[in-house]
Design a protein around this motif. Sequence first.
Motif, PDB file in Angstrom:
ATOM      1  N   UNK A 111       0.895  -1.196  -0.019  1.00 55.12           N
ATOM      2  CA  UNK A 111      -0.116  -0.068  -0.116  1.00 55.12           C
ATOM      3  C   UNK A 111       0.787   1.382   0.033  1.00 55.12           C
ATOM      4  N   UNK A 112       0.976   1.806  -1.191  1.00 56.17           N
ATOM      5  CA  UNK A 112       1.647   3.168  -1.152  1.00 56.17           C
ATOM      6  C   UNK A 112       0.833   4.285  -0.354  1.00 56.17           C
ATOM      7  N   UNK A 113       1.904   4.932   0.521  1.00 59.33           N
ATOM      8  CA  UNK A 113       1.175   5.760   1.300  1.00 59.33           C
ATOM      9  C   UNK A 113       1.809   7.194   0.998  1.00 59.33           C
ATOM     10  N   UNK A 114       1.055   8.336   0.706  1.00 61.47           N
ATOM     11  CA  UNK A 114       1.662   9.746   0.489  1.00 61.47           C
ATOM     12  C   UNK A 114       0.890  10.775   1.156  1.00 61.47           C
ATOM     13  N   UNK A 115       0.137  10.226   1.986  1.00 65.98           N
ATOM     14  CA  UNK A 115      -0.841  11.048   2.856  1.00 65.98           C
ATOM     15  C   UNK A 115      -0.194  11.768   4.150  1.00 65.98           C
ATOM     16  N   UNK A 116      -0.536  12.526   4.561  1.00 65.58           N
ATOM     17  CA  UNK A 116       0.196  12.840   5.846  1.00 65.58           C
ATOM     18  C   UNK A 116      -0.240  11.871   7.389  1.00 65.58           C
ATOM     19  N   UNK A 117       0.578  11.916   7.958  1.00 65.50           N
ATOM     20  CA  UNK A 117       0.453  11.060   9.091  1.00 65.50           C
ATOM     21  C   UNK A 117       0.373   9.725   8.705  1.00 65.50           C
ATOM     22  N   UNK A 118      -0.560   8.851   9.740  1.00 68.16           N
ATOM     23  CA  UNK A 118      -0.522   7.331   9.456  1.00 68.16           C
ATOM     24  C   UNK A 118      -2.082   7.192   8.764  1.00 68.16           C
ATOM     25  N   UNK A 160       2.986   0.919   3.440  1.00 73.08           N
ATOM     26  CA  UNK A 160       2.565  -0.120   4.435  1.00 73.08           C
ATOM     27  C   UNK A 160       2.271  -1.461   3.380  1.00 73.08           C
ATOM     28  N   UNK A 161       2.182  -2.463   4.328  1.00 78.77           N
ATOM     29  CA  UNK A 161       2.167  -3.940   3.698  1.00 78.77           C
ATOM     30  C   UNK A 161       1.294  -4.763   4.762  1.00 78.77           C
ATOM     31  N   UNK A 162      -0.018  -5.545   4.070  1.00 81.07           N
ATOM     32  CA  UNK A 162      -0.444  -6.268   4.950  1.00 81.07           C
ATOM     33  C   UNK A 162      -0.583  -7.553   4.144  1.00 81.07           C
ATOM     34  N   UNK A 163      -0.817  -8.688   4.847  1.00 80.22           N
ATOM     35  CA  UNK A 163      -0.853 -10.030   4.279  1.00 80.22           C
ATOM     36  C   UNK A 163      -2.274 -10.986   4.592  1.00 80.22           C
ATOM     37  N   UNK A 164      -2.991 -11.083   3.838  1.00 76.29           N
ATOM     38  CA  UNK A 164      -4.403 -11.483   4.125  1.00 76.29           C
ATOM     39  C   UNK A 164      -4.602 -13.229   3.538  1.00 76.29           C
ATOM     40  N   UNK A 165      -5.039 -13.948   4.514  1.00 82.04           N
ATOM     41  CA  UNK A 165      -5.399 -15.166   4.135  1.00 82.04           C
ATOM     42  C   UNK A 165      -7.037 -14.951   3.936  1.00 82.04           C
ATOM     43  N   UNK A 166      -7.539 -15.175   2.803  1.00 83.75           N
ATOM     44  CA  UNK A 166      -8.905 -14.901   2.177  1.00 83.75           C
ATOM     45  C   UNK A 166      -9.665 -15.935   2.644  1.00 83.75           C
TER      46      UNK A 166
END
Length: 198
Positions: A111-118, A160-166
Motif C-alpha cells: 500500500x503506497x502511502x503519500x498522505x500526511x500522518x498514518x 505499508x504492507x498487509x498479508x491476508x488469508x482470504x
Amino acid sequence: MRVTDEMLDLLEPVRDLCVADLLAGMGEALNDGGEVDAEPVDRDADGHIRRAPPLNLPRRHDFSVRAHGATILRRTSGRAALRFAPVTTAVDDRAAARIAPFDWAAADIHLVWDGPGAPDWTPLRRWYLEWFQARFGEESPDLLGVVHALHGPRADAAGWRVTVDLGSCSVRGFGAMLAALARAGFRDIRIGETEDAL
C-alpha cells in the motif's frame, strides 16, 4: 467497488485453487474417520476468541479434525500462485489496484502511502470483521465464505504492507477489501508479485 466480469474471470480461478485444497484436506480427514469442522475460529484453552495485534482481529483455522478424543487444527499446504499477466483496475475515481499473481490464502498487499500522518485502518478492520462472519453461498456450500486472517499492517519502504488469508471469501469480498483500502486513503494498491513495480 463493483466486481466486473473481467475481475471474476481473473480471480475466481485463484480462489478456486485455494478452496479446492481446503475441501480436499477436509475430505481426506473425513475419509480417515475424523469429525471435521470447517473454518473454526481460533480460541484459547478456555474457549475465548484469540485476537492478534495491531488491529485486534480474530482469525480462523482452515479446519479442525476430531478423532480418538483429540482435536487437531489443520492448515492446507497451499500451492504456487496461478500465472497471469498483471492487470490494473480502478477501485474508485481516485484509487487503482495492480493485481499480479498471488496466493488467495496469503495475499501480499503493498500500500503506497503519500498522505500526511498514518492511515486510518478503520475501514480495513470493519471489512475484515464483516467478512469474518459466516455467509453460506452457492460458491462453496461446504464452507463458510469467510476470511481467515490478516497480518499487519506493517510499515515498509513504500508505505505499508498487509498479508491476508482470504480463506473461502468470495471474489465479491475481495472487491470489498479493495474498496475498504481506498476508503482508508490509499490510492495505489499492489497485490501479489509487485516488488518490481515499487
